[in-house]
Scaffold this active site. Structure first.
Site, PDB file in Angstrom:
ATOM      1  N   GLU A  43      16.491  61.901  -1.655  1.00 16.20           N
ATOM      2  CA  GLU A  43      16.920  60.675  -0.987  1.00 16.20           C
ATOM      3  C   GLU A  43      18.190  60.910  -0.171  1.00 16.20           C
ATOM      4  O   GLU A  43      19.154  61.511  -0.651  1.00 16.20           O
ATOM      5  CB  GLU A  43      17.165  59.591  -2.040  1.00 16.20           C
ATOM      6  CG  GLU A  43      17.545  58.237  -1.464  1.00 16.20           C
ATOM      7  CD  GLU A  43      17.899  57.223  -2.544  1.00 16.20           C
ATOM      8  OE1 GLU A  43      17.834  56.014  -2.251  1.00 16.20           O
ATOM      9  OE2 GLU A  43      18.252  57.642  -3.663  1.00 16.20           O
ATOM     10  N   LYS A 116      12.908  50.860   1.152  1.00 14.98           N
ATOM     11  CA  LYS A 116      13.168  50.721  -0.278  1.00 14.98           C
ATOM     12  C   LYS A 116      13.188  49.238  -0.658  1.00 14.98           C
ATOM     13  O   LYS A 116      13.916  48.444  -0.080  1.00 14.98           O
ATOM     14  CB  LYS A 116      14.503  51.385  -0.611  1.00 14.98           C
ATOM     15  CG  LYS A 116      14.864  51.473  -2.083  1.00 14.98           C
ATOM     16  CD  LYS A 116      16.113  52.327  -2.225  1.00 14.98           C
ATOM     17  CE  LYS A 116      16.543  52.520  -3.661  1.00 14.98           C
ATOM     18  NZ  LYS A 116      17.715  53.437  -3.745  1.00 14.98           N
ATOM     19  N   CYS A 153      13.717  56.157  -4.913  1.00 16.96           N
ATOM     20  CA  CYS A 153      14.671  56.109  -6.022  1.00 16.96           C
ATOM     21  C   CYS A 153      14.439  54.919  -6.951  1.00 16.96           C
ATOM     22  O   CYS A 153      13.520  54.930  -7.745  1.00 16.96           O
ATOM     23  CB  CYS A 153      16.094  56.170  -5.490  1.00 16.96           C
ATOM     24  SG  CYS A 153      17.288  56.713  -6.754  1.00 16.96           S
TER      25      CYS A 153
END
Length: 289
Positions: A43, A116, A153
């Site tokens: 990431e 995300k 993540c």
């Protein structure tokens, strides 16, 4: 038989964006030399993990996908090497900023961008200051080597995200990551929990999972996070087949037969026996916590 070799990488952050991108390119080349057809990078690999502190100046790191240097470099590299390369980046879109991922196919084309969805907020991980929650949902792409879904993540902690991608036909689940120590409580070691959670996604969906994490200690105004690496690939039963240590830059690969996995999923009945009419509570606010 459709076989794919997937690679995960891990690296420490260098002093500049140019150095980080060059190091990442080197890992991709190493992975492809080892037989990889899809290579997962960590990431926000272009820079240090700037989210430790709230600093408005760091918004200058963001760029539109069409203007991002890492995407351009990795697109050229994907075309040269014939590899699929998901690229995590800090995206500017109008007046909004996202923690995003561009899926680059083996011909160098950008298949799309996902953002995300789940944004953490805590000491050392002040991401809500920087990132708007994603509006793309959980996307999957038909690449040259199979249908791939990516979470970013914190998305990896949510079984709903993994299941949504599996229901959309994902044959691999990929998670670029930046996770390590907890400045608020240095006694906490989340690594086993982190891995077990994703192993559960692999097992519950009978779909391999790959996670790429950073390494090294990064400092920001008196705060520090030591990223614990441990990048890994789990098979369709949730078993870890390769795993990195906590400190080394490396490339790891694993091979899967996607047709065999597809046959196994069909035979096991996990998807055919689902009862969606009973799952309404999954879309309701949490209660009783």
């Amino acid at each position: 038989m459709r076989e794919i070799t997937v690679a995960v990488t891990q690296m420490k952050s260098r002093g500049s964006r140019k150095e980080n991108i060059s190091a990442a390119c080197g890992l991709v080349r190493e992975a492809v030399s080892a037989g990889a057809q899809a290579v997962l990078l960590q990431e926000l690999f272009e820079t240090g993990y700037f989210c430790q502190k709230k600093k408005p100046s760091y918004f200058e790191l963001a760029a539109a996908a069409s203007e991002n240097e890492a995407i351009r470099r990795m697109s050229d590299l994907a075309r040269e090497l014939g590899a699929v390369i998901p690229v995590s980046f800090f995206e500017k879109a109008g007046r909004s900023y996202y923690n995003s991922l561009a899926m680059i196919d083996a011909d160098g084309s950008v298949l799309g961008v996902c953002r995300k969805s789940h944004i953490p907020d805590g000491e050392g991980y002040e991401e809500k200051f920087y990132f708007t929650p994603g509006d793309t949902g959980f996307l999957v792409w038909d690449t040259a080597y199979g249908r791939m879904g990516c979470g970013i993540c914190w998305d990896q902690w949510f079984p709903e995200a993994a299941r949504a991608m599996a229901l959309a036909g994902a044959e691999l689940l990929l998670y670029p990551t930046a996770i390590g120590s907890e400045p608020a409580d240095p006694s906490v070691d989340s690594r086993p929990h982190w891995q077990t959670c994703m192993q559960g996604h692999a097992a519950a969906n009978m779909t391999p999972v790959a996670a790429s994490n950073r390494i090294g200690t990064e400092w920001e105004d008196g705060s520090s996070v030591t990223f614990y690496g441990s990048s890994f690939i789990a098979d369709g039963r949730g078993q870890i087949v390769v795993q990195a240590d906590a400190v080394s830059e490396c490339v790891l690969t694993a091979k899967f037969d996607l047709d065999e996995l597809k046959s196994r999923r069909r035979g096991w009945g996990l998807f055919g026996d689902r009862r969606p009419e009973l799952y309404g509570r999954l879309t309701s606010p949490a209660s009783g916590l």
